[in-house]
Write a protein that holds these residues in place. Structure first.
Motif, PDB file in Angstrom:
ATOM      1  N   GLY A 125      71.777 -75.888  15.643  1.00 30.07           N
ATOM      2  CA  GLY A 125      72.256 -75.996  17.015  1.00 30.07           C
ATOM      3  C   GLY A 125      72.015 -77.326  17.678  1.00 30.07           C
ATOM      4  O   GLY A 125      72.508 -77.561  18.772  1.00 30.07           O
ATOM      5  N   VAL A 126      71.270 -78.205  17.061  1.00 33.07           N
ATOM      6  CA  VAL A 126      70.983 -79.493  17.680  1.00 33.07           C
ATOM      7  C   VAL A 126      71.335 -80.605  16.720  1.00 33.07           C
ATOM      8  O   VAL A 126      71.390 -80.416  15.511  1.00 33.07           O
ATOM      9  N   GLY A 127      71.581 -81.769  17.289  1.00 33.23           N
ATOM     10  CA  GLY A 127      71.915 -82.926  16.475  1.00 33.23           C
ATOM     11  C   GLY A 127      70.741 -83.379  15.638  1.00 33.23           C
ATOM     12  O   GLY A 127      69.612 -82.925  15.799  1.00 33.23           O
ATOM     13  N   ASP A 128      71.031 -84.278  14.727  1.00 32.06           N
ATOM     14  CA  ASP A 128      70.000 -84.775  13.820  1.00 32.06           C
ATOM     15  C   ASP A 128      68.822 -85.386  14.562  1.00 32.06           C
ATOM     16  O   ASP A 128      67.674 -85.154  14.208  1.00 32.06           O
ATOM     17  N   ASP A 129      69.101 -86.184  15.587  1.00 31.20           N
ATOM     18  CA  ASP A 129      68.021 -86.845  16.313  1.00 31.20           C
ATOM     19  C   ASP A 129      67.107 -85.839  17.004  1.00 31.20           C
ATOM     20  O   ASP A 129      65.885 -85.948  16.939  1.00 31.20           O
ATOM     21  N   VAL A 130      67.701 -84.843  17.644  1.00 32.80           N
ATOM     22  CA  VAL A 130      66.902 -83.833  18.349  1.00 32.80           C
ATOM     23  C   VAL A 130      66.115 -82.992  17.344  1.00 32.80           C
ATOM     24  O   VAL A 130      64.929 -82.723  17.528  1.00 32.80           O
ATOM     25  N   GLY A 131      66.772 -82.595  16.261  1.00 33.28           N
ATOM     26  CA  GLY A 131      66.086 -81.810  15.224  1.00 33.28           C
ATOM     27  C   GLY A 131      64.931 -82.579  14.625  1.00 33.28           C
ATOM     28  O   GLY A 131      63.848 -82.023  14.418  1.00 33.28           O
ATOM     29  N   ASP A 132      65.145 -83.872  14.342  1.00 30.62           N
ATOM     30  CA  ASP A 132      64.058 -84.700  13.804  1.00 30.62           C
ATOM     31  C   ASP A 132      62.914 -84.810  14.799  1.00 30.62           C
ATOM     32  O   ASP A 132      61.741 -84.732  14.423  1.00 30.62           O
ATOM     33  N   ALA A 133      63.243 -84.983  16.076  1.00 31.80           N
ATOM     34  CA  ALA A 133      62.205 -85.099  17.111  1.00 31.80           C
ATOM     35  C   ALA A 133      61.406 -83.801  17.208  1.00 31.80           C
ATOM     36  O   ALA A 133      60.180 -83.833  17.348  1.00 31.80           O
ATOM     37  N   LEU A 134      62.091 -82.662  17.126  1.00 35.16           N
ATOM     38  CA  LEU A 134      61.394 -81.370  17.173  1.00 35.16           C
ATOM     39  C   LEU A 134      60.461 -81.201  15.980  1.00 35.16           C
ATOM     40  O   LEU A 134      59.337 -80.732  16.125  1.00 35.16           O
ATOM     41  N   ARG A 135      60.928 -81.588  14.808  1.00 35.75           N
ATOM     42  CA  ARG A 135      60.097 -81.443  13.608  1.00 35.75           C
ATOM     43  C   ARG A 135      58.885 -82.370  13.632  1.00 35.75           C
ATOM     44  O   ARG A 135      57.869 -82.062  13.020  1.00 35.75           O
ATOM     45  N   ARG A 136      58.985 -83.487  14.337  1.00 37.70           N
ATOM     46  CA  ARG A 136      57.856 -84.422  14.411  1.00 37.70           C
ATOM     47  C   ARG A 136      56.819 -84.024  15.464  1.00 37.70           C
ATOM     48  O   ARG A 136      55.734 -84.601  15.492  1.00 37.70           O
ATOM     49  N   LEU A 137      57.151 -83.078  16.305  1.00 38.57           N
ATOM     50  CA  LEU A 137      56.186 -82.619  17.309  1.00 38.57           C
ATOM     51  C   LEU A 137      54.965 -82.014  16.631  1.00 38.57           C
ATOM     52  O   LEU A 137      55.073 -81.376  15.581  1.00 38.57           O
ATOM     53  N   ALA A 138      53.813 -82.182  17.267  1.00 41.91           N
ATOM     54  CA  ALA A 138      52.594 -81.533  16.778  1.00 41.91           C
ATOM     55  C   ALA A 138      52.820 -80.020  16.814  1.00 41.91           C
ATOM     56  O   ALA A 138      53.505 -79.510  17.711  1.00 41.91           O
ATOM     57  N   PRO A 139      52.242 -79.285  15.846  1.00 47.21           N
ATOM     58  CA  PRO A 139      52.472 -77.831  15.785  1.00 47.21           C
ATOM     59  C   PRO A 139      52.137 -77.107  17.092  1.00 47.21           C
ATOM     60  O   PRO A 139      52.856 -76.190  17.489  1.00 47.21           O
ATOM     61  N   GLU A 140      51.073 -77.513  17.761  1.00 44.51           N
ATOM     62  CA  GLU A 140      50.700 -76.809  18.997  1.00 44.51           C
ATOM     63  C   GLU A 140      51.713 -77.047  20.114  1.00 44.51           C
ATOM     64  O   GLU A 140      51.922 -76.192  20.969  1.00 44.51           O
TER      65      GLU A 140
END
Length: 185
Positions: A125-140
């Protein structure tokens, strides 16, 4: 005084209040309405059908026993959020019990590495940039975003679900927004 409307004409909060008074019909209606989505949400977090069934049973038993403790909208919560909080806690308890008793088989370990349904939905549902940013977030930070954005829980419900103070949830949500903004600029 008994509510004379049919249980299917009431909202979930009213049903919980009737369950607190021992109304089996209200409990059956609450179960009928909420168990399908509850099972789906639990399966998103656990692929073991036995654990899902156990958690479902424990959740609804807890609802029957503790319906009188439901604070409802007066405390800023919803009946559905309250049910999910109970289920999420029971799921964590089931994982803890299982962790104490045995090591997961290699096949289960491989399944744990598969992306969660929420991550797949986000990726689709999100573009590559947003998906990458979400995956790079700390787990908490990601789990706070998941609870508040994907699961639609309030800050209070998220705090209960994650076992955190409300202030911590707010701080983590703010940090997640800042990190996302920074990653996307």
């Amino acid at each position: 005084m008994r509510d004379r409307r049919a249980p299917d004409g009431m909202d979930e909060e009213r049903l919980v209040r009737l369950v607190a008074k021992g109304d089996r019909g209200a409990f059956e209606e609450l179960y009928r309405r909420t168990s399908p989505w509850m099972a789906v949400r639990l399966r998103r977090r656990c692929s073991d059908e036995q654990i899902v069934a156990e958690v479902m049973q424990e959740t609804y038993l807890a609802v029957w026993r503790a319906a009188g403790a439901f604070a409802g909208s007066a405390a800023g919560g919803t009946a559905v959020g309250w049910l999910w909080t109970i289920a999420a806690r029971r799921l964590v308890d089931a994982f803890r019990r299982r962790a104490h008793h045995a090591e997961p088989p290699p096949a289960a370990a491989a399944q744990l590495m598969a992306p969660a349904a929420e991550e797949e939905a986000l990726a689709a549902g999100v573009g590559d940039d947003v998906g990458d940013a979400l995956r790079r977030l700390a787990p908490e930070l990601r789990e706070v975003l998941q609870a508040t954005v994907l699961d639609g829980l309030s800050v209070r419900e998220t705090a209960v679900l994650l076992g955190l103070p409300e202030g911590t949830v707010k701080t983590r949500a703010r940090r997640a927004r800042i990190a996302m903004r920074k990653a996307l600029t």
